[in-house]
Enzyme design. Structure first.
Site: not given
Ligand code: GLN
Length: 539
Positions: A72, A401, A147, A505, A503, A377, A350, A381, A18, A187
């Site tokens: 989206d 972390e 739904d 991206e 980021h 990101c 991540g 690190q 969608k 169908k």
């Molecule tokens: N976990 C890491 C932080 O909180 C990296 C976060 C991420 O890659 N978006 O700083």
């Protein structure tokens, strides 16, 4: 001009695309010279998707103004080549939160607060706010017709149609025409039922977009038209295509934009799809192929890295290259063996420590074997941890972390993050400025010294280790000067090694590939072409 509303609903099953349909429609109307904006409504109770695991709804997309939104919105930005904001996405949770806050304040004193009209009024207010100033607002309603959760949104869409008037509102229903292999038949019944369900709510669709793995012939279109009460010209086929960026053309060839212009009584002169056509052409005719290793956590769930995958495609377009992604299993102790034949390594963002050691290992291989490396990101690190352990010889260096007691906390929480209690919307979010170092790879990529990029993280390079890192050769190529925070690190004696705390991206677009992704892909192409035995060059 009065704003016209196009509501996009989904029928039969979820995951029909969608978002791509809505974005493609937006692209076609934009090409007609109209100001288009887009809105996504998510029927779940979370206030935003920021606290959800990407397995639930895919990547969390971050806007310039720091909203954590549905993926989206990424499609909307990429297709329309235009920024979306916090107001372009909201959830049922956010709507209820606003109404409940107002109830406590006493805004509704004396009344019973109800789904209709209070919740639906709040939804309509948000529709109008997002649509402000646009000629066309395309409103995508999450979930599938039938739904329970999406009902208030559907009801609000129905009411909006009544208020805006027939010529100013339109309903597009995206549905599935399944192919039954045993009888070799397509169908229409599920679609008939789904349209009936929509009508029960009071919405009669104007356009049907039919997803199907087989072509839908004229007879089938006639049948759908008759049973669903939609003119034949408004039954649009949406077959599977190699690239999502082809979808606007697929719709255009069937006259979808003409049909919508007619239904909404719109007339404009322009019809400019040139730049988009060029993008699709380059995408479909790559001159070379490169393989990037992606060291993420979600190997079998590609939507978790949607924007990264797309930004790589755009980097490929810029270099006339097809970029193949190899998702690595970062929990594999022999991860190095998975790198055979790759031309670059990317460590995406991540959270959580699964596969961390594998990521550190691939960053080390990238540095030592001079394989192009791009860290996003968490990927920055990881680069800093790896460099600290293996070059500075700080054994056990880590991010707090993952190891709160490490002797060398090279990555640590920002002071203001240490007092944060609520998890929702409290990360370092949204756009921040960054000053680049003259002559760095990043400076070369962006072609300017002042940039701004989007963030979503809690941890940072610990400034106590900065001098050590720099003296040993890890260059600080980008800095957020107001808070003295490291934004980019690079390696000098290396073909291309760039890691950023932000980021990039999220800002990649097919019509405007992100400079860092463009140059990363260029470095991979160079590696492939300088040692053809390692490359996969396509005729
Ligand atoms: N976990 C890491 C932080 O909180 C990296 C976060 C991420 O890659 N978006 O700083």
């Amino acid at each position: 001009m009065t704003t016209k509303y196009i509501f996009v609903t989904g029928g039969v099953v979820s995951s029909l695309g969608k978002g791509i349909t809505a974005s493609s429609l937006g692209k076609l109307l934009q090409a007609r010279g109209l100001q288009v904006t887009m809105l996504k409504c998510d029927p779940y109770i979370n206030v935003d998707p920021g606290t959800m695991n990407p397995f639930q709804h895919g990547e969390v997309f971050v806007t310039e103004d720091g909203a954590e939104t549905d993926l989206d919105l990424g499609h909307y930005e990429r297709f329309l080549n235009k920024e979306m904001h916090a107001s372009n996405n909201f959830t049922a949770g956010k709507v209820y939160q606003t109404v409940l806050d107002r109830e406590r304040r006493g805004d509704f004193l004396g009344t019973t607060v109800q789904v209709i009209p209070h919740i639906t009024d709040e939804i309509k207010n948000r529709f109008r706010a997002a649509a402000k100033g646009a000629d066309i607002a395309i409103i995508e309603i999450g979930g599938t017709v039938g739904d329970i959760e999406s009902l208030p949104f559907m009801e609000a869409a129905r009411q909006m149609g009544l208020e805006a008037g027939r010529e100013n509102s339109l309903y597009v229903h995206v549905t599935l025409i399944p192919f039954i292999r045993a009888s070799e038949e397509l169908k229409t019944k599920p679609t008939q039922h789904s349209v009936q369900k929509l009508r029960e709510i009071g919405i009669a669709p104007d356009v049907l977009v039919c997803r199907s793995e087989k072509p839908i012939d004229a007879n089938m279109k006639a049948k759908l038209s008759m049973f669903c009460s939609v003119p034949k010209e408004s039954v649009i086929e949406a077959p599977d295509v190699d690239s999502i960026y082809e979808v606007p053309m697929v719709f255009h060839k069937q006259g979808l934009d003409d049909q919508i212009m007619m239904l909404l009584r719109l007339r404009t002169q322009s019809k400019d799809l040139d730049s988009w056509t060029k993008v699709v052409d380059r995408l479909k005719h790559p001159k070379r192929e490169v393989v990037v290793a992606m060291a993420g956590k979600y190997t079998d769930y590609k939507d978790a890295y949607k924007s990264v995958n797309e930004a790589l495609v755009h980097g490929g377009i810029a270099n006339e290259a097809k970029v193949k992604i190899r998702f690595l299993d970062t929990t594999d102790p022999k991860i190095g063996e998975q790198l055979d034949g790759v031309h670059g390594i990317l460590v995406p963002g991540g959270f959580g420590d699964r596969g961390i050691e594998g990521k550190i290992r691939v960053a080390q291989i990238a540095r030592e074997k001079k394989i192009p490396y791009f860290g996003l990101c968490l990927g920055l690190q990881i680069a800093v941890i790896e460099f600290s352990r293996n070059v500075l010889k700080l054994a056990g260096a880590h991010s707090t972390e993952f190891d709160q007691k490490t002797r060398y906390p090279v990555i640590d929480l920002l002071p203001e993050q240490k007092t944060v209690k609520d998890k929702g919307a409290t990360m370092r979010l949204g756009t921040y400025e960054c000053t680049l170092k003259k002559g760095s790879l990043s400076h070369k990529a962006y072609g300017t010294l002042q940039i701004s990029e989007r963030h979503r993280h809690r941890y940072e390079v610990n400034n106590k280790f900065r001098k050590l890192l720099e003296d040993a050769g890890l260059s600080i190529a980008g800095l957020h000067a107001p808070k003295n925070l490291v934004e980019i690190v690079e390696l000098k004696d290396h073909p291309w090694y760039v890691a950023c705390q932000f980021h990039p991206e999220f800002k990649g677009r097919p019509e405007a590939p992100h400079p860092l992704f463009r140059d990363f892909v260029a470095a991979m192409v160079e590696r492939a072409e300088s040692s053809p035995s390692r490359s996969a060059i396509h005729a």
